[in-house]
Structures are given as structure tokens and as C-alpha cells.
Write an enzyme that holds these catalytic residues in place. Structure first.
Site, PDB file in Angstrom:
ATOM      1  NE  ARG A   1      32.214 133.166 -31.470  1.00  0.00           N
ATOM      2  CZ  ARG A   1      31.834 133.245 -30.177  1.00  0.00           C
ATOM      3  NH1 ARG A   1      30.829 132.501 -29.717  1.00  0.00           N
ATOM      4  NH2 ARG A   1      32.450 134.066 -29.359  1.00  0.00           N
ATOM      5  CB  SER A  50      36.177 139.531 -36.478  1.00  0.00           C
ATOM      6  OG  SER A  50      35.734 138.211 -36.399  1.00  0.00           O
ATOM      7  CE  LYS A  77      34.315 138.380 -29.365  1.00  0.00           C
ATOM      8  NZ  LYS A  77      35.107 137.483 -30.188  1.00  0.00           N
TER       9      LYS A  77
END
Ligand SMILES: C=C1C=NC(C(F)(F)F)=NC1=N
Ligand SMILES: [Mg+2]
Length: 214
Positions: A38, A109, A138
Site C-alpha cells: 500500500r 474496503s 491513514k
């Protein structure tokens, strides 16, 4: 699928305090069962540099039979012939991604039951539910949904492969599994550990013991 989700390490270069390859090597030694590349956020690699890092991380996963999943970037996943792709609600529509990737792993997600049902309709292999707790990894994360959302979804979708993500640590892993998750996805719990291999082993032991207890 549920076994693979047990200890899902999610990482990019911005999450690492040292060489991402060394971080992944230690996490693999510690027993992670799935890996997601990611590469996002401030200072994330792009283009050729991103591709080159992905290639090297993928090699490590291949050598240890660990599924290598790419976050968001379907083109990169296809170019690498990765094992799968993980997309969010705001990324390319899951149905379209499924058409593009064939039978590779497709993760979606989700934040609630409605989004779980949509992901299943798009033939997702697993859902990533979170953030369960407030996350440091995040910056645009949604409101934490808590353990009750895991219980709620599990009550309505008994069989969906579900991994929980967001602020999960050694202290909270057991309750996340007991709430009904098939595994935990972690970024900083591994990346920020003083001894990555030992920390990963502890997380692995907690998850596997709790899953066995049923
Ligand atoms: C936003 C995300 C939500 N869930 C997951 C995972 F847990 F891996 F499925 N990964 C993400 N990048
Ligand atoms: Mg995304």
C-alpha cells in the site's frame, strides 16, 4: 481464504522506519499470512520507483508462498501479475476490477453491512472492515466503527471472509477475533515495533490461539 486473512500485513515505504525489504523479511519470519503493498500518502513512491519496490517485495512473498496484494493500483497489480488487488469504496468499482483481474484475489474496503453486501455482489474474495479503532496510518480514515460493527456484520453474513483493520495492536487483537473477524490487518503494529520479528510472532500467536478457541 479465512486462513490467509489471519495476520495480514499492510505496508508501504512511508510506513517503514527502515528499509521496507528488511521490514518485510522480518515480518515474514514472524509469521504473517498475507501481504498488501500500500504505497500511499505523503512521500509515497510513484512510477518506476514504486514498481521496482513492488517487484522486490513480491519476490519475497513468492519465495515464502505468501499472497502479494496490491492496494488501489490495478494496473500495477496486472503488470506484476500480483496475487490480488485491494480496492476501497472510492477506487475503481469492484465489479469492473473483477472483470479486469479474472480470478485473482479481490479485496474490498467496507465500513458497514450495506457495503459488505455490495462487495459480495461484486464477487469480492474478502472484505477489509475498518477502521475498528482510531488509526495513525491513514490521514483520511473514517470514524472508527468499533468491535460492534464486526459483530453486526458477522451476525448477518456468517460466512464472509472478513479481516479487521485500524489501530489493532497486541492488546486488542484477541477481542477483534472474538468479535468475529477471521484475521487482523496491521500497519504500525508491525512497522513501528522495536523488534519486528518478535512483535509479529506475538500477534500471530494471539490470533491463531484465539481462532482455535473458536
Ligand atoms: C483501506 C483498507 C481496508 N482494509 C484493508 C485490508 F484489511 F487489508 F483488507 N486494506 C486497506 N487498504
Ligand atoms: Mg483505496
Amino acid at each position: 481464504m479465512k486462513q490467509k486473512l489471519s495476520l495480514y500485513f499492510v505496508m508501504g515505504s512511508v510506513d517503514c522506519m527502515k528499509d521496507p525489504l528488511a521490514v518485510l523479511d522480518e515480518a515474514i519470519e514472524g509469521g504473517i499470512t498475507m501481504f498488501q503493498f500500500r504505497e500511499k500518502g505523503k512521500g509515497a513512491l510513484t512510477g518506476v520507483a514504486k514498481y521496482r519496490l513492488a517487484e522486490k517485495l513480491f519476490e519475497r512473498c513468492l519465495a515464502h508462498n505468501i499472497p502479494f496484494i496490491v492496494n488501489d493500483d490495478v494496473d500495477l497489480a496486472l503488470a506484476l501479475q500480483a496475487d490480488g488487488i485491494h480496492v476501497g469504496q472510492e477506487d475503481e468499482a469492484a465489479e469492473r476490477v473483477r472483470d479486469r483481474i479474472g480470478n485473482k484475489y479481490l479485496g474490498v474496503s467496507v465500513h458497514n453491512l450495506t457495503e459488505v453486501k455490495k462487495a459480495l455482489a461484486a464477487h469480492a474474495d474478502y472484505v477489509g472492515l475498518g477502521p475498528i479503532f482510531p488509526t495513525v496510518s491513514k490521514d483520511d480514515a473514517k470514524q472508527a466503527c468499533g468491535l460492534t460493527m464486526i459483530e453486526h456484520i458477522r451476525a448477518h453474513e456468517k460466512h464472509v471472509p472478513l479481516v479487521a483493520i485500524g489501530g489493532i495492536t497486541e492488546q486488542t487483537a484477541e477481542q477483534v477475533i472474538k468479535a468475529g473477524a477471521d484475521g487482523i490487518a496491521v500497519i504500525s503494529a508491525i512497522c513501528r515495533a522495536e523488534h519486528i520479528c518478535e512483535q509479529t510472532k506475538r500477534l500471530y500467536e494471539i490470533v491463531m490461539r484465539t481462532k482455535q478457541e473458536g
